[in-house]
Design an enzyme around this catalytic site. Structure first.
Site, PDB file in Angstrom:
ATOM      1  N   GLY A  11      74.747 -15.568 -13.379  1.00 20.43           N
ATOM      2  CA  GLY A  11      75.216 -16.915 -13.026  1.00 20.43           C
ATOM      3  C   GLY A  11      74.481 -18.005 -13.792  1.00 20.43           C
ATOM      4  O   GLY A  11      73.544 -17.733 -14.559  1.00 20.43           O
ATOM      5  N   GLN A  12      74.919 -19.240 -13.602  1.00 20.85           N
ATOM      6  CA  GLN A  12      74.292 -20.382 -14.296  1.00 20.85           C
ATOM      7  C   GLN A  12      72.804 -20.464 -13.961  1.00 20.85           C
ATOM      8  O   GLN A  12      71.953 -20.549 -14.839  1.00 20.85           O
ATOM      9  CB  GLN A  12      74.934 -21.700 -13.854  1.00 20.85           C
ATOM     10  CG  GLN A  12      76.407 -21.835 -14.123  1.00 20.85           C
ATOM     11  CD  GLN A  12      76.865 -23.243 -13.805  1.00 20.85           C
ATOM     12  OE1 GLN A  12      76.625 -24.161 -14.577  1.00 20.85           O
ATOM     13  NE2 GLN A  12      77.519 -23.434 -12.667  1.00 20.85           N
ATOM     14  N   TYR A  58      84.414 -22.210   1.792  1.00 18.82           N
ATOM     15  CA  TYR A  58      83.160 -21.982   1.043  1.00 18.82           C
ATOM     16  C   TYR A  58      81.995 -22.635   1.786  1.00 18.82           C
ATOM     17  O   TYR A  58      80.951 -21.999   2.006  1.00 18.82           O
ATOM     18  CB  TYR A  58      83.323 -22.563  -0.364  1.00 18.82           C
ATOM     19  CG  TYR A  58      82.045 -22.715  -1.160  1.00 18.82           C
ATOM     20  CD1 TYR A  58      81.387 -21.619  -1.692  1.00 18.82           C
ATOM     21  CD2 TYR A  58      81.501 -23.989  -1.395  1.00 18.82           C
ATOM     22  CE1 TYR A  58      80.222 -21.767  -2.448  1.00 18.82           C
ATOM     23  CE2 TYR A  58      80.344 -24.149  -2.140  1.00 18.82           C
ATOM     24  CZ  TYR A  58      79.710 -23.034  -2.662  1.00 18.82           C
ATOM     25  OH  TYR A  58      78.551 -23.199  -3.401  1.00 18.82           O
ATOM     26  N   TRP A  70      77.063 -29.888  -7.741  1.00 19.00           N
ATOM     27  CA  TRP A  70      77.671 -30.185  -9.043  1.00 19.00           C
ATOM     28  C   TRP A  70      76.854 -29.571 -10.201  1.00 19.00           C
ATOM     29  O   TRP A  70      76.436 -30.271 -11.132  1.00 19.00           O
ATOM     30  CB  TRP A  70      77.792 -31.706  -9.223  1.00 19.00           C
ATOM     31  CG  TRP A  70      78.716 -32.398  -8.266  1.00 19.00           C
ATOM     32  CD1 TRP A  70      79.064 -32.012  -7.000  1.00 19.00           C
ATOM     33  CD2 TRP A  70      79.411 -33.635  -8.510  1.00 19.00           C
ATOM     34  NE1 TRP A  70      79.916 -32.923  -6.442  1.00 19.00           N
ATOM     35  CE2 TRP A  70      80.151 -33.932  -7.335  1.00 19.00           C
ATOM     36  CE3 TRP A  70      79.465 -34.531  -9.570  1.00 19.00           C
ATOM     37  CZ2 TRP A  70      80.942 -35.074  -7.208  1.00 19.00           C
ATOM     38  CZ3 TRP A  70      80.255 -35.665  -9.442  1.00 19.00           C
ATOM     39  CH2 TRP A  70      80.988 -35.926  -8.286  1.00 19.00           C
ATOM     40  N   THR A  96      81.114 -18.392  -5.359  1.00 18.02           N
ATOM     41  CA  THR A  96      81.137 -19.833  -5.663  1.00 18.02           C
ATOM     42  C   THR A  96      82.540 -20.380  -5.970  1.00 18.02           C
ATOM     43  O   THR A  96      82.660 -21.531  -6.371  1.00 18.02           O
ATOM     44  CB  THR A  96      80.216 -20.131  -6.871  1.00 18.02           C
ATOM     45  OG1 THR A  96      80.596 -19.291  -7.959  1.00 18.02           O
ATOM     46  CG2 THR A  96      78.751 -19.905  -6.543  1.00 18.02           C
ATOM     47  N   ASP A 117      75.952 -28.837  -1.196  1.00 17.44           N
ATOM     48  CA  ASP A 117      76.365 -30.130  -0.635  1.00 17.44           C
ATOM     49  C   ASP A 117      77.596 -29.976   0.268  1.00 17.44           C
ATOM     50  O   ASP A 117      77.827 -30.803   1.147  1.00 17.44           O
ATOM     51  CB  ASP A 117      76.676 -31.101  -1.784  1.00 17.44           C
ATOM     52  CG  ASP A 117      77.588 -30.516  -2.861  1.00 17.44           C
ATOM     53  OD1 ASP A 117      77.681 -29.281  -2.958  1.00 17.44           O
ATOM     54  OD2 ASP A 117      78.210 -31.298  -3.600  1.00 17.44           O
ATOM     55  N   LYS A 123      78.642 -20.858   3.459  1.00 22.28           N
ATOM     56  CA  LYS A 123      77.289 -21.234   3.028  1.00 22.28           C
ATOM     57  C   LYS A 123      76.480 -21.767   4.209  1.00 22.28           C
ATOM     58  O   LYS A 123      75.277 -21.499   4.319  1.00 22.28           O
ATOM     59  CB  LYS A 123      77.349 -22.269   1.900  1.00 22.28           C
ATOM     60  CG  LYS A 123      77.943 -21.773   0.588  1.00 22.28           C
ATOM     61  CD  LYS A 123      77.119 -20.703  -0.110  1.00 22.28           C
ATOM     62  CE  LYS A 123      75.927 -21.258  -0.837  1.00 22.28           C
ATOM     63  NZ  LYS A 123      75.203 -20.207  -1.613  1.00 22.28           N
ATOM     64  N   ASP A 138      74.729  -5.628  -5.007  1.00 24.01           N
ATOM     65  CA  ASP A 138      75.942  -6.320  -4.552  1.00 24.01           C
ATOM     66  C   ASP A 138      75.708  -6.877  -3.154  1.00 24.01           C
ATOM     67  O   ASP A 138      75.523  -6.119  -2.194  1.00 24.01           O
ATOM     68  CB  ASP A 138      77.106  -5.314  -4.561  1.00 24.01           C
ATOM     69  CG  ASP A 138      78.448  -5.981  -4.312  1.00 24.01           C
ATOM     70  OD1 ASP A 138      78.476  -7.104  -3.781  1.00 24.01           O
ATOM     71  OD2 ASP A 138      79.469  -5.361  -4.658  1.00 24.01           O
ATOM     72  N   LEU A 139      75.753  -8.196  -3.042  1.00 27.82           N
ATOM     73  CA  LEU A 139      75.512  -8.843  -1.736  1.00 27.82           C
ATOM     74  C   LEU A 139      76.591  -8.494  -0.712  1.00 27.82           C
ATOM     75  O   LEU A 139      76.390  -8.711   0.487  1.00 27.82           O
ATOM     76  CB  LEU A 139      75.437 -10.363  -1.899  1.00 27.82           C
ATOM     77  CG  LEU A 139      74.129 -10.917  -2.477  1.00 27.82           C
ATOM     78  CD1 LEU A 139      74.270 -12.409  -2.763  1.00 27.82           C
ATOM     79  CD2 LEU A 139      72.955 -10.681  -1.536  1.00 27.82           C
TER      80      LEU A 139
HETATM   81  N1  NAP Z   1      78.052 -24.304  -9.125  1.00 21.89           N
HETATM   82  C1  NAP Z   1      77.926 -25.396  -8.360  1.00 21.89           C
HETATM   83  O1  NAP Z   1      78.436 -26.470  -8.681  1.00 21.89           O
HETATM   84  C2  NAP Z   1      77.119 -25.327  -7.098  1.00 21.89           C
HETATM   85  C3  NAP Z   1      77.110 -26.441  -6.238  1.00 21.89           C
HETATM   86  C4  NAP Z   1      76.357 -26.373  -5.065  1.00 21.89           C
HETATM   87  C5  NAP Z   1      75.642 -25.227  -4.770  1.00 21.89           C
HETATM   88  N2  NAP Z   1      75.681 -24.171  -5.604  1.00 21.89           N
HETATM   89  C6  NAP Z   1      74.921 -22.963  -5.240  1.00 21.89           C
HETATM   90  O2  NAP Z   1      73.933 -22.722  -6.232  1.00 21.89           O
HETATM   91  C7  NAP Z   1      73.740 -21.309  -6.381  1.00 21.89           C
HETATM   92  C8  NAP Z   1      73.851 -20.920  -7.845  1.00 21.89           C
HETATM   93  O3  NAP Z   1      75.168 -21.258  -8.283  1.00 21.89           O
HETATM   94  P1  NAP Z   1      75.668 -20.973  -9.776  1.00 21.89           P
HETATM   95  O4  NAP Z   1      76.482 -22.137 -10.167  1.00 21.89           O
HETATM   96  O5  NAP Z   1      74.546 -20.507 -10.630  1.00 21.89           O
HETATM   97  O6  NAP Z   1      76.657 -19.758  -9.489  1.00 21.89           O
HETATM   98  P2  NAP Z   1      77.577 -18.970 -10.537  1.00 21.89           P
HETATM   99  O7  NAP Z   1      77.304 -19.433 -11.933  1.00 21.89           O
HETATM  100  O8  NAP Z   1      78.969 -19.014 -10.011  1.00 21.89           O
HETATM  101  O9  NAP Z   1      77.020 -17.491 -10.410  1.00 21.89           O
HETATM  102  C9  NAP Z   1      77.185 -16.764  -9.244  1.00 21.89           C
HETATM  103  C10 NAP Z   1      76.383 -15.505  -9.376  1.00 21.89           C
HETATM  104  O10 NAP Z   1      76.557 -14.774  -8.165  1.00 21.89           O
HETATM  105  C11 NAP Z   1      76.865 -13.453  -8.527  1.00 21.89           C
HETATM  106  N3  NAP Z   1      77.633 -12.786  -7.482  1.00 21.89           N
HETATM  107  C12 NAP Z   1      78.874 -13.075  -7.054  1.00 21.89           C
HETATM  108  N4  NAP Z   1      79.236 -12.177  -6.112  1.00 21.89           N
HETATM  109  C13 NAP Z   1      78.195 -11.333  -5.954  1.00 21.89           C
HETATM  110  C14 NAP Z   1      77.951 -10.199  -5.137  1.00 21.89           C
HETATM  111  N5  NAP Z   1      78.887  -9.706  -4.313  1.00 21.89           N
HETATM  112  N6  NAP Z   1      76.743  -9.573  -5.224  1.00 21.89           N
HETATM  113  C15 NAP Z   1      75.804 -10.019  -6.086  1.00 21.89           C
HETATM  114  N7  NAP Z   1      75.988 -11.059  -6.907  1.00 21.89           N
HETATM  115  C16 NAP Z   1      77.170 -11.711  -6.824  1.00 21.89           C
HETATM  116  C17 NAP Z   1      77.656 -13.558  -9.805  1.00 21.89           C
HETATM  117  O11 NAP Z   1      77.667 -12.309 -10.439  1.00 21.89           O
HETATM  118  P3  NAP Z   1      78.955 -11.700 -11.217  1.00 21.89           P
HETATM  119  O12 NAP Z   1      78.751 -12.067 -12.657  1.00 21.89           O
HETATM  120  O13 NAP Z   1      78.850 -10.246 -10.957  1.00 21.89           O
HETATM  121  O14 NAP Z   1      80.177 -12.322 -10.599  1.00 21.89           O
HETATM  122  C18 NAP Z   1      76.814 -14.606 -10.520  1.00 21.89           C
HETATM  123  O15 NAP Z   1      75.687 -14.006 -11.109  1.00 21.89           O
HETATM  124  C19 NAP Z   1      74.742 -20.648  -5.441  1.00 21.89           C
HETATM  125  O16 NAP Z   1      74.119 -20.357  -4.222  1.00 21.89           O
HETATM  126  C20 NAP Z   1      75.788 -21.721  -5.203  1.00 21.89           C
HETATM  127  O17 NAP Z   1      76.438 -21.579  -3.947  1.00 21.89           O
HETATM  128  C21 NAP Z   1      76.388 -24.196  -6.778  1.00 21.89           C
END
Ligand code: NAP
Length: 311
Positions: free
Chosen positions: A33-34, A145, A170, A82, A122, A149, A56-57
């Protein structure tokens, strides 16, 4: 139960589930992920795992067992379901990944007595407040979602009161899918893009968020819930304008932004009008402030420009 087959994407150390001891340090969940990618970039000593390496969560018991066997010194959960719109029709799988999986990881960290840093959003807030949300504001998620969360936060707190829950917003980076990359891709084929101007929030560079997570993971004290997001605020339309202002000198695609209302851009999931988070409590507690979102955007855009990585 079948034994877990570990084939970890171990950065520094190879580890098998037959080993009694490990020289592992911090374990990152969500290697692809990011946030997961930025964490690995910042700290080459940590170990990152993900679905492709068998973590795998959606299988909470296996996750608990894996953490107990790996015996890390801290865990950062950067993994989550996400896909905000898709969660409306997949709430049960999102619940496994965002609620039950993290609860199991929090339990394992409590048993090992190690820091657990968990990310939240958020979107646990309803978005009708005037002014920035602080940690003690009542939650009230308005989409699936956000519900999963919010339930994850509560379960993590109950399973391990020493956990650090970091709500962010964001998130963008040069890795993966995000608003910045979407805007650049759209600008390849359009002169003008309609972007919502009546939702406000704090764009957060995953690189800055990763630094904050490492600070929190290194601190054994101060369990609790915190906000950490880019300093300042804007609308999605304002964010898009800033992206294209950076894009032009970097020879990246650029377009005009036409501000539109949320009502004119219907999506399966409701989006809160106000997503602004105050990071003051995190800054005061950990002595680490978020950077201004515009400055971080410029740095991220330079990376995207250098790599020409907008796909
Ligand atoms: N993106 C946003 O704008 C945003 C905003 C607010 C909060 N957040 C929170 O910030 C955190 C990081 O977000 P991010 O943007 O880095 O997320 P992301 O880029 O969407 O990456 C999600 C990660 O979770 C993994 N994942 C998904 N399903 C899974 C499972 N069943 N078991 C294990 N891993 C799994 C994905 O792996 P795969 O490659 O295998 O799918 C990926 O590595 C998250 O908690 C998110 O809720 C994000």
């Amino acid at each position: 139960m079948q034994p877990i087959e570990f084939k970890w994407v171990a950065v520094q150390t190879t580890f098998s589930n037959e080993s009694e001891q490990s020289d592992m340090t911090t374990l990152v969940l969500g290697s692809t992920g990011q946030l997961g990618r930025e964490l690995q970039r910042l700290d080459p000593d940590l170990t990152a795992v993900g679905r492709s390496s068998g973590f795998d969560l959606a299988h909470p018991e296996d996750c608990l067992k894996a953490i107990l066997e790996l015996r890390p010194t801290a865990v950062i959960n950067a993994a989550a379901y996400t896909q905000v719109d898709k969660a409306e029709s997949e709430e049960s799988i999102a619940t496994l990944i965002n609620h039950l999986g993290p609860e199991a990881c929090a339990k394992a960290c409590a048993e090992l007595g190690i820091p657990f840093v968990h990310l939240s959003t958020d979107y646990v807030f309803p978005g009708d407040k005037v002014g920035a949300y602080i940690e003690s504001d009542p939650i009230g998620p308005k989409n699936a979602y956000g519900r999963t969360k919010a339930a994850g936060e509560q379960a993590v707190r109950a399973a391990n009161p020493n956990s650090k829950i970091i709500r962010t917003a964001w998130v963008f980076s040069s890795f993966g899918n995000n608003f910045v990359k979407t805007m650049l891709r759209l600008a390849e084929t359009r002169d003008e893009i309609g972007v919502v101007s009546d939702q406000i929030g704090c764009p957060t560079w995953a690189h800055d968020l990763a630094k904050a997570c490492l600070v929190a993971a290194a601190e054994p004290r101060y369990g609790g819930t915190y906000h950490f997001a880019g300093n300042g605020q804007t609308s999605w339309a304002g964010f898009a304008e800033a992206i294209f202002a950076c894009a032009q000198p970097l020879n990246l695609p650029s377009a005009r932004v036409r501000p539109i209302r949320t009502i004119d851009y219907p999506t399966p999931a409701y989006r809160p009008p106000n997503s602004v988070l105050s990071s003051d409590s995190f800054s005061q507690t950990f002595g680490h402030k978020p950077a201004d979102w515009q400055e971080s955007l410029e740095k991220c855009m330079v990376e995207i420009g250098a790599a020409q990585r907008i796909a």
